[in-house]
Design an enzyme around this catalytic site. Structure first.
Site, PDB file in Angstrom:
ATOM      1  N   HIS A  32       6.815 -27.233   0.430  1.00 29.87           N
ATOM      2  CA  HIS A  32       6.049 -28.365  -0.294  1.00 29.87           C
ATOM      3  C   HIS A  32       4.921 -27.931  -1.220  1.00 29.87           C
ATOM      4  O   HIS A  32       4.109 -28.213  -1.612  1.00 29.87           O
ATOM      5  CB  HIS A  32       5.504 -29.390   0.757  1.00 29.87           C
TER       6      HIS A  32
ATOM      7  N   LYS B  14     -13.853   1.934  -2.834  1.00 31.55           N
ATOM      8  CA  LYS B  14     -14.901   2.334  -1.773  1.00 31.55           C
ATOM      9  C   LYS B  14     -15.903   2.954  -2.054  1.00 31.55           C
ATOM     10  O   LYS B  14     -17.110   2.738  -1.849  1.00 31.55           O
ATOM     11  CB  LYS B  14     -13.918   3.190  -0.776  1.00 31.55           C
TER      12      LYS B  14
ATOM     13  N   GLU C 107       0.832  -1.311  -0.072  1.00 28.95           N
ATOM     14  CA  GLU C 107       0.112  -0.138  -0.002  1.00 28.95           C
ATOM     15  C   GLU C 107       1.021   1.174  -0.055  1.00 28.95           C
ATOM     16  O   GLU C 107       0.459   2.286  -0.624  1.00 28.95           O
ATOM     17  CB  GLU C 107      -0.904   0.011   1.078  1.00 28.95           C
TER      18      GLU C 107
HETATM   19  O1  PA5 Z   1      -3.213   1.693   5.900  1.00 31.32           O
HETATM   20  C1  PA5 Z   1      -4.059   2.395   5.899  1.00 31.32           C
HETATM   21  O2  PA5 Z   1      -4.368   3.646   5.805  1.00 31.32           O
HETATM   22  C2  PA5 Z   1      -5.299   1.584   5.617  1.00 31.32           C
HETATM   23  O3  PA5 Z   1      -4.983   0.087   5.110  1.00 31.32           O
HETATM   24  C3  PA5 Z   1      -6.435   1.546   6.706  1.00 31.32           C
HETATM   25  O4  PA5 Z   1      -5.835   1.071   7.772  1.00 31.32           O
HETATM   26  C4  PA5 Z   1      -7.403   0.659   6.485  1.00 31.32           C
HETATM   27  O5  PA5 Z   1      -8.265   1.045   5.343  1.00 31.32           O
HETATM   28  C5  PA5 Z   1      -8.534   0.842   7.652  1.00 31.32           C
HETATM   29  O6  PA5 Z   1      -8.742   2.087   7.713  1.00 31.32           O
HETATM   30  P1  PA5 Z   1      -9.334   2.960   9.224  1.00 31.32           P
HETATM   31  O7  PA5 Z   1      -8.353   2.772  10.297  1.00 31.32           O
HETATM   32  O8  PA5 Z   1      -9.427   4.421   8.840  1.00 31.32           O
HETATM   33  O9  PA5 Z   1     -10.700   2.131   9.279  1.00 31.32           O
END
Ligand code: PA5
Length: 470
Positions: free
Chosen positions: A325, A439, A296
């Site tokens: 394996h 989203k 990410e």
């Molecule tokens: O790293 C990030 O920002 C995302 O992976 C969030 O952790 C994830 O989308 C969850 O978001 P939030 O904590 O706002 O619910």
């Protein structure tokens, strides 16, 4: 007593191990070191101006005090702790638990467990959550729910929260609900913060400037860890020790900088798949946590100057010896487009002897009298050798042992390496613009107000595509 430092060995990635076509020479590393030094110096200067806030978490004693106070309030009588959250608000919780508590934690009787059973949802699968509700329903008075969302508006977490809030309110009333719920969210804004303020729920802050995947060392990860008996002081001390190493400009003294230098260097040479393979069941979920952090943070369409670059390594989680394996055939003989990052444990917290027994066939004599730890580590060394023999570059992160101090180092190592790698790739490691469209379309499909145009766009696209199936 803190254990010794985590070490990064990169001999298996050098040309001397895997040949000049696939390995890096020490001269190439030296040539890159100057740029990396500058990047580290820049990052350290920016820290002084309030950037890269996750690096300051290990010294945030106020946060630790808040977490401890919450644990004092919620721990008595708690048999179960359920984390409602997803992504960066869940993966670290799972990783800490499985690294630092026994594999059987949730199965142990109360007297031998170090804290409540832990369930981290990290999804909205109805069969999973339905089963959890069936299991917890008779024990709601002994269950604590920790809702975690930095933004306070993630659909999955919101849905989990609405279900649990309704259940608790119906079964235990408003006062019972407030006793069983603690919310971890942005200290100032967001839907969840508004609800917390209105309903006066117990709460913990996700510090300003710390994004989800960099938040494990904040209240996000620390509350469930401390509830379950993990020593968060030692965890943070380990992270602080690594943060100091990560501030060293010279990559030969800075494992985060060396990791970034090597992995970005290999990426540029076409090794775009970065396989983390722990030889330890305890460390498996840390590799899952790494997968999110690396993907990410570094997978970006645009670079910092706005150029379309579509860059980013693909992190993969494997597990030794299990995946010998399953995956190693491909890893060794398939495309040479990967770097392997082994996690090795020098001394397992416990070992299991393989007994000698009369009548055992001579072919199994090599196992007898040995231990499972010795077998697992031999398999790691052998697999690494087999990969390097086929010119596949390998790194090893070596844990003297797995405990709070080394796990804290590991978390900070990768977070700091991600920041440096982001700078080397010239991308912003702290945003995730590409997750927004999915989203928005989810909101559109579910009829959220304000997303009518997206719903029309989606319907038109689906219509144009038609439906083809067999
Ligand atoms: O790293 C990030 O920002 C995302 O992976 C969030 O952790 C994830 O989308 C969850 O978001 P939030 O904590 O706002 O619910």
């Amino acid at each position: 007593m803190p254990t010794a430092d985590l070490r990064l060995e990169y001999s298996g990635a050098l040309d001397s191990a895997v040949g000049a076509t696939h390995g890096m020479s020490t001269a190439e590393i030296d040539a890159e070191a100057g740029r990396v030094r500058n990047v580290v110096a820049e990052i350290e200067a920016e820290r002084a101006n309030g950037q890269h806030r996750y690096r300051e978490l290990p010294k945030d004693s106020r946060m630790v005090a808040l977490v401890r106070a919450a644990v004092r309030r919620f721990r008595p009588g708690a048999e179960n702790l359920v984390v409602l959250g997803i992504g960066g608000s869940a993966l670290g919780n799972t990783a800490l638990q499985t690294a630092l508590n026994p594999w059987t934690h949730n199965l142990l009787p109360t007297a031998t467990r170090r804290g409540p059973r832990l369930f981290v949802l990290d999804n909205v699968d109805p069969t999973q959550i339905g089963a959890m509700l069936d299991y917890l329903s008779p024990a709601l008075k002994k269950t604590v729910f920790n809702v975690i969302s930095k933004s306070g508006e993630t659909a999955e977490t919101a849905a989990q929260f609405l279900i649990i809030r309704d259940l608790l309110a119906r079964r235990l009333g408003k006062a019972g609900l407030a006793k069983r719920l603690i919310v971890t969210t942005d200290p100032a804004g967001g839907i969840l913060r508004d609800i917390v303020t209105r309903e006066k729920y117990a709460n913990l802050p996700v510090p300003d400037g710390v994004g989800g995947r960099f938040s494990v060392l904040s209240a996000v990860g620390l509350f469930s860890a401390a509830m379950c008996g993990i020593n968060v002081t030692r965890l943070l001390a380990g992270a602080a020790a690594m943060s100091r190493r990560a501030a060293q400009p010279d990559p030969r003294k800075n494992p985060a900088a060396m990791l970034a230098l090597l992995l970005v260097g290999f990426y540029a040479r076409g090794k775009r798949l970065h396989v983390m393979m722990p030889y330890s069941q305890q460390l498996r979920d840390l590799a899952d946590w790494y997968r999110q952090l690396w993907a990410e943070s570094l997978g970006k369409r645009d670079d910092l100057s706005g150029r379309t670059v579509m860059t980013g390594p693909t992190p993969i989680r494997a597990l030794g010896a299990t995946d010998q394996h399953s995956q190693v055939q491909l890893y060794r003989d398939g495309p040479n487009d990967k770097v392997f990052i082994f996690l090795e444990v020098e001394r397992f917290a416990r070992d299991v002897k393989i007994p000698r027994a009369a009548g055992t066939p001579a072919e199994l004599a090599y196992l007898q009298g040995g231990t499972l730890g010795k077998l697992l580590n031999a398999e790691k060394r052998a697999t690494e050798y087999a990969l390097t023999a086929n010119e596949r570059p390998c790194l090893t992160i070596r844990f003297p042992r797995v405990d709070e101090h080394t796990v804290g180092q590991f978390l900070m190592l990768w977070e700091a390496a991600t920041t440096i790698a982001g700078r080397l790739l010239n991308v912003n490691p702290y945003d995730q613009p590409a997750v927004q469209l999915g989203k928005d379309m989810t909101y559109a499909l579910l009829g959220r107000r304000g997303f009518e145009a997206q719903a029309r766009e989606l319907q038109a696209a689906l219509k144009q595509r038609g439906r083809h199936e067999v």
